[in-house]
Design an enzyme around this catalytic site. Structure first.
Site, mmCIF file in Angstrom:
data_model
loop_
_atom_site.group_PDB
_atom_site.id
_atom_site.type_symbol
_atom_site.label_atom_id
_atom_site.label_comp_id
_atom_site.label_asym_id
_atom_site.label_seq_id
_atom_site.Cartn_x
_atom_site.Cartn_y
_atom_site.Cartn_z
ATOM 1 N N LYS A 13 26.500 43.383 38.439
ATOM 2 C CA LYS A 13 27.041 44.210 40.135
ATOM 3 C C LYS A 13 27.474 44.784 40.205
ATOM 4 O O LYS A 13 26.747 45.057 41.397
ATOM 5 C CB LYS A 13 27.388 42.051 39.900
ATOM 6 C CG LYS A 13 27.253 41.003 40.026
ATOM 7 C CD LYS A 13 28.239 39.748 40.688
ATOM 8 C CE LYS A 13 29.498 40.022 40.165
ATOM 9 N NZ LYS A 13 29.617 39.889 39.242
ATOM 10 N N ARG A 88 32.263 32.793 44.614
ATOM 11 C CA ARG A 88 32.293 32.792 43.831
ATOM 12 C C ARG A 88 32.172 30.589 43.745
ATOM 13 O O ARG A 88 32.841 30.465 42.113
ATOM 14 C CB ARG A 88 33.622 33.104 42.995
ATOM 15 C CG ARG A 88 33.259 34.075 41.754
ATOM 16 C CD ARG A 88 34.296 35.070 41.850
ATOM 17 N NE ARG A 88 34.178 35.609 40.361
ATOM 18 C CZ ARG A 88 34.572 37.110 40.640
ATOM 19 N NH1 ARG A 88 34.414 37.920 42.281
ATOM 20 N NH2 ARG A 88 34.645 37.663 39.205
ATOM 21 N N ARG A 122 33.414 49.406 29.575
ATOM 22 C CA ARG A 122 33.383 49.930 31.308
ATOM 23 C C ARG A 122 34.587 50.675 31.031
ATOM 24 O O ARG A 122 35.824 50.261 30.390
ATOM 25 C CB ARG A 122 33.201 48.911 31.525
ATOM 26 C CG ARG A 122 33.356 48.826 33.206
ATOM 27 C CD ARG A 122 32.562 47.897 34.511
ATOM 28 N NE ARG A 122 33.537 47.005 34.180
ATOM 29 C CZ ARG A 122 34.024 45.758 34.866
ATOM 30 N NH1 ARG A 122 32.870 45.724 35.443
ATOM 31 N NH2 ARG A 122 34.665 45.077 35.459
ATOM 32 N N ARG A 156 39.864 47.590 32.713
ATOM 33 C CA ARG A 156 40.423 47.257 33.048
ATOM 34 C C ARG A 156 40.998 45.876 31.869
ATOM 35 O O ARG A 156 40.430 45.479 31.240
ATOM 36 C CB ARG A 156 39.734 46.379 34.132
ATOM 37 C CG ARG A 156 39.213 47.385 35.601
ATOM 38 C CD ARG A 156 38.012 46.666 36.583
ATOM 39 N NE ARG A 156 38.036 44.627 36.100
ATOM 40 C CZ ARG A 156 37.146 44.860 37.291
ATOM 41 N NH1 ARG A 156 36.726 44.521 37.308
ATOM 42 N NH2 ARG A 156 37.454 43.155 36.475
ATOM 43 N N ARG A 167 36.204 34.587 31.235
ATOM 44 C CA ARG A 167 35.536 34.959 32.012
ATOM 45 C C ARG A 167 33.817 34.127 32.194
ATOM 46 O O ARG A 167 32.984 33.577 33.447
ATOM 47 C CB ARG A 167 35.639 36.195 32.667
ATOM 48 C CG ARG A 167 37.351 36.995 33.380
ATOM 49 C CD ARG A 167 37.256 38.423 32.953
ATOM 50 N NE ARG A 167 36.399 38.952 33.909
ATOM 51 C CZ ARG A 167 35.804 40.216 33.752
ATOM 52 N NH1 ARG A 167 36.059 40.585 33.684
ATOM 53 N NH2 ARG A 167 35.225 40.619 35.091
HETATM 54 P P1 AMP Z 1 35.863 41.405 40.156
HETATM 55 O O1 AMP Z 1 36.090 42.401 39.907
HETATM 56 O O2 AMP Z 1 34.939 40.485 40.921
HETATM 57 O O3 AMP Z 1 35.745 40.327 38.441
HETATM 58 O O4 AMP Z 1 37.537 39.859 40.270
HETATM 59 C C1 AMP Z 1 38.454 40.488 39.265
HETATM 60 C C2 AMP Z 1 39.125 38.947 39.705
HETATM 61 O O5 AMP Z 1 38.731 38.824 41.136
HETATM 62 C C3 AMP Z 1 38.842 37.409 39.031
HETATM 63 O O6 AMP Z 1 38.433 37.395 37.822
HETATM 64 C C4 AMP Z 1 38.909 36.987 40.499
HETATM 65 O O7 AMP Z 1 40.561 36.398 40.282
HETATM 66 C C5 AMP Z 1 39.332 37.575 41.511
HETATM 67 N N1 AMP Z 1 38.134 37.286 42.278
HETATM 68 C C6 AMP Z 1 37.619 38.074 43.181
HETATM 69 N N2 AMP Z 1 36.656 37.939 43.017
HETATM 70 C C7 AMP Z 1 37.190 36.361 44.000
HETATM 71 C C8 AMP Z 1 36.466 34.988 44.341
HETATM 72 N N3 AMP Z 1 35.546 36.037 45.417
HETATM 73 N N4 AMP Z 1 36.756 33.543 44.759
HETATM 74 C C9 AMP Z 1 38.134 34.422 43.720
HETATM 75 N N5 AMP Z 1 39.210 34.978 43.121
HETATM 76 C C10 AMP Z 1 38.183 35.965 43.151
#
Ligand code: AMP
Length: 226
Positions: A13, A88, A122, A156, A167
Site C-alpha cells: 500500500k 480498517r 523494510r 519499524r 497484524r
Molecule cells: P500502518 O502504518 O498503516 O501499518 O499503521 C500503523 C499502526 O497505526 C497500525 O498498526 C494501527 O495501530 C494504527 N492505525 C493506522 N491506521 C489505522 C486505522 N485506520 N484504524 C485503526 N488504527 C490504525
C-alpha cells in the site's frame, strides 16, 4: 482520483501510494504516517495512539475518523488523494462515505509468507517517510541511508516477523466485511500484489485507467518504480 488502497501489511500500500503521489501529484494520506508523526512530536494525540500501536492494536474508530475527516478537508485533497491505512473497520468505511464519495478501493492481494519476508527487510526514512527494502527494489543506494536526504533508515518495531503475522491475521479478521462492503457497492478492484513492483505497478495504473478513475496525466515522468 479519489482512491483507497487496502491490503494486508506487506501488500505494498505505502509503496504504490508513494509512486502514484509522485507521478500524479496528489497527496498520499496514510493514517499510520500521521500517527507516527504525532508520536514523534509527542503531541496529546501521539501519546494516546502510541499505547495502541505499540501493542499491535488498532486505534479506536472515533479517533481515526476525526483525524481523516480533518485531513480530507485540506485544500490539497480536493483534486484527489490516495488513502492508505483507512478504512480498517466497517465503521470507518461507513464514516468515510459520509465524508467523501471515493472512486475506487484497490485491494492489493498478498500471501502471508510474502508479507513476512517483505516487511522483515523494510526500512523507512524517518525524515521523508520514503520506504525501502534491503531484499527487494527499491533498495537504498548507500548502506541503509535515504537516497534523497541521507538520513539513517529505521526498522519499524511492528515489522518484526511475529508482529507481522499477528497484524496479517488481525487484518483478515477485521477486513472481511469491508471487502464485501466495497464489492457490493461496486467500488472494489483486486490486484495480485505478490510480484515485483515493476510488474504490479503497471497493472494498478492500467486497471484505474480502464475504469476511468485515473484520467490525470503524469506530472513527473521519471518516477522510480521498483
Ligand atoms: P500502518 O502504518 O498503516 O501499518 O499503521 C500503523 C499502526 O497505526 C497500525 O498498526 C494501527 O495501530 C494504527 N492505525 C493506522 N491506521 C489505522 C486505522 N485506520 N484504524 C485503526 N488504527 C490504525
Amino acid at each position: 482520483m479519489k482512491i483507497v488502497l487496502i491490503g494486508a501489511p506487506g501488500a505494498g500500500k505505502g509503496t504504490y501510494a508513494q509512486i502514484l503521489r509522485e507521478k500524479y501529484c496528489i497527496p498520499h494520506i496514510s493514517t499510520g504516517d500521521i500517527f507516527r508523526e504525532e508520536i514523534a512530536r509527542d503531541t496529546e494525540l501521539g501519546r494516546v495512539v502510541k499505547s495502541y500501536i505499540e501493542k499491535g492494536l488498532l486505534v479506536p474508530d472515533e479517533i481515526v475518523i476525526e483525524v481523516v475527516s480533518k485531513r480530507l478537508k485540506q485544500p490539497d485533497a480536493s483534486r484527489g488523494f490516495i488513502l492508505d491505512g483507512f478504512p480498517r473497520t466497517l465503521e470507518q468505511a461507513k464514516a468515510l462515505d459520509e465524508i467523501v464519495d471515493v472512486d475506487a478501493v484497490v485491494h492489493l492481494v498478498v500471501s502471508e509468507e510474502v508479507a513476512v519476508r517483505r516487511l522483515s527487510g523494510r526500512r523507512i526514512c524517518p525524515v521523508c517517510n520514503r520506504v525501502y527494502n534491503i531484499y527487494y527494489e527499491p533498495k537504498p543506494r548507500e548502506d541503509e541511508k535515504c537516497d534523497y536526504d541521507g538520513a539513517q533508515l529505521i526498522r519499524r518495531p511492528d515489522d518484526e516477523p511475529e508482529v507481522v503475522r499477528n497484524r496479517y491475521r488481525v487484518f483478515y479478521e477485521t477486513f472481511k466485511p469491508i471487502i464485501e462492503y466495497y464489492r457490493v457497492s461496486n467500488k472494489l478492484i483486486e490486484v495480485d500484489s505478490n510480484k515485483s513492483i515493476k510488474e504490479v505497478f503497471p497493472v494498478v495504473e492500467e486497471v484505474l485507467r480502464r475504469n476511468k478513475i485515473l484520467r490525470l496525466q503524469p506530472c513527473k515522468e521519471d518516477v522510480r518504480v521498483g
